[in-house]
Enzyme design. Structure first.
Site, PDB file in Angstrom:
ATOM      1  N   ASP A   1       0.830  -1.211   0.000  1.00 22.14           N
ATOM      2  CA  ASP A   1       0.000   0.000   0.000  1.00 22.14           C
ATOM      3  C   ASP A   1       0.863   1.260   0.000  1.00 22.14           C
ATOM      4  OD1 ASP A   1      -1.717  -2.090   0.566  1.00 22.14           O
ATOM      5  OD2 ASP A   1      -2.882  -0.981   2.041  1.00 22.14           O
TER       6      ASP A   1
ATOM      7  N   GLU B   1     -11.433  -1.387   1.277  1.00 25.05           N
ATOM      8  CA  GLU B   1     -10.226  -0.845   1.893  1.00 25.05           C
ATOM      9  C   GLU B   1      -9.842   0.514   1.304  1.00 25.05           C
ATOM     10  OE1 GLU B   1      -7.178  -4.067   2.915  1.00 25.05           O
ATOM     11  OE2 GLU B   1      -8.093  -4.858   1.082  1.00 25.05           O
TER      12      GLU B   1
END
Length: 413
Positions: A44, A276
């Site tokens: 990420d 998410e």
């Protein structure tokens, strides 16, 4: 059924996901993809930005942040070892690793999970990183709390460094009222704070991933969650195990350390269990709400793509929202490599960055772990539709403007 009135991503809408639509597909990544660091997994990723979502450079340097872990840790075990690392680059793609952002003393729990990093409004070089302070035990995630840590950024002709980030402040966590907590489901999700100013009211808010507050598996899926599906469509009983939501909190203090939870903006009860890294773009009078999800987290009876999903509101941040492209899918993996990339993040300039997740070797069928940045893709937002139009280099994440500061180099000590 719930004690709030959120927009719903329905099963009927999710059934429209088309994995073969080239206007919503990533380019295929081959097995010979470049690796940014041979000693680190990274996943990420987000840019240094202002509070309005625009990536910024500092004294000529582009800066990004990634979750990182040593490559000697097995790929599937990396999450419990995650730290936030930072990289800097002059051209927005030749990234130099600077190290961990947070000092060892900053996080009171065991792992640092995703969030976002902003230049403090009105400051010269103060930086605030909002992240998920995560505690693992033998059963998995025991605690997940939105937190903030603060410090300062410095730069000279050789690179970028940070000072501070030696302590953190817990901001908010799942309450069991709007957002599912550990007691209701030991497979809960609560993470990824994204802080922004809402242009409609000038207030500061944070988006985050969550689940609907319900004891896992105890509530039935209603007609509002199913939507207008074909006759004789069967909804599997276990579909109610999936209860993703996108949450929102309102900031109560000028230093962005006091917050109150508000009801979720969007729910996917009976559709998916994870939405998410939510983030938002305000463009042409519309509010675009983005998130990421996996095919593997869809509820029974549904299938989708690993990638970026989006929803649009004509009435501001609080909705109601409709899925972009009818289904919600904005940018997924190609049919030939469905799991090739993940953690897509679309910036105000329309560029979408992500990381290489898992590539399937077409010859051997083996899975090749990525842990490096994927090619950047431009996505055009046109009302309620989106179109992938251009592909850039691996890890191309340029700033939109230079943070207003004297350009003189800082002194190293």
């Amino acid at each position: 059924m719930f004690n709030f009135n959120a927009s719903r991503w329905t099963r009927a809408q999710a059934m429209k996901v088309n994995k073969f639509d080239l206007t919503t597909s990533m380019p295929e990544i081959g097995t010979d993809f470049p690796i940014m660091r041979d000693d680190l997994w990274l996943w990420d990723t987000w840019p240094l930005r202002d509070i309005n979502g625009n990536p910024v450079s500092f004294k000529g340097w582009n800066v990004i942040f990634s979750l990182v872990a040593d490559r000697n840790i097995p790929w599937n075990d990396r999450h419990s070892h995650a730290r936030i690392g930072y990289f800097y680059s002059k051209d927005g793609k030749s990234w130099v690793y600077g190290g961990h952002l947070l000092q060892e003393s900053a996080n009171t729990r065991t792992a640092e999970w995703s969030g976002g990093t902003i230049m403090a409004p009105g400051s010269r070089n103060q930086v605030e990183t909002f992240f998920t302070s995560t505690l693992f035990d033998k059963n998995g995630v025991r605690e997940a709390v939105a937190a903030v840590t603060k410090g300062r950024i410095y730069a000279d002709s050789e690179g970028v460094w940070f000072k501070g980030f030696d302590q953190s402040t817990d901001l908010f966590q799942a309450d069991g009222l709007f957002y599912q907590n550990y007691a209701e489901n030991n497979l809960w999700n609560f993470r990824d704070p994204h802080v922004f100013i809402n242009p409609e009211d000038g207030e500061t808010y944070a988006l985050f991933e969550a689940n609907v507050a319900t004891v896992r598996g105890e509530d039935d899926i209603g007609e509002d969650e199913i939507g207008p599906v074909p006759a004789n469509t069967v909804v599997p009983k276990d579909a109610n195990l999936c209860s993703a939501s996108i949450g929102i909190a309102r900031c109560l203090s000028p230093d962005r350390t006091e917050w109150e939870l508000l009801p979720p903006l969007l729910t996917a009860f009976g559709v998916n269990d994870q939405m998410e890294r939510p983030h938002v773009i305000f463009q042409n009078g519309l509010t675009y709400l983005f998130t990421i999800s996996h095919d593997s987290t869809y509820a029974d009876g549904l299938t989708g793509s690993d990638g970026l999903y989006g929803f649009v509101s004509e009435n501001g941040i609080f909705g109601p929202y409709e899925p972009l492209n009818g289904s919600g899918l904005v940018l997924g993996g190609p049919a030939s490599q469905p799991t090739e990339a993940y953690a897509h993040y679309i910036m105000n300039n329309g560029l979408v960055e992500s990381f290489i997740n898992e590539i399937i070797d077409p010859k051997s069928g083996k899975v090749i772990a990525g842990g490096s940045l994927a090619p950047t893709v431009r996505v055009e937002l046109q009302g309620h539709e989106t179109f992938a139009t251009e592909v850039f280099d691996y890890g191309y994440i340029p700033a939109s403007y230079a943070w207003p500061v004297w350009p003189f180099p800082d002194r190293r000590k």
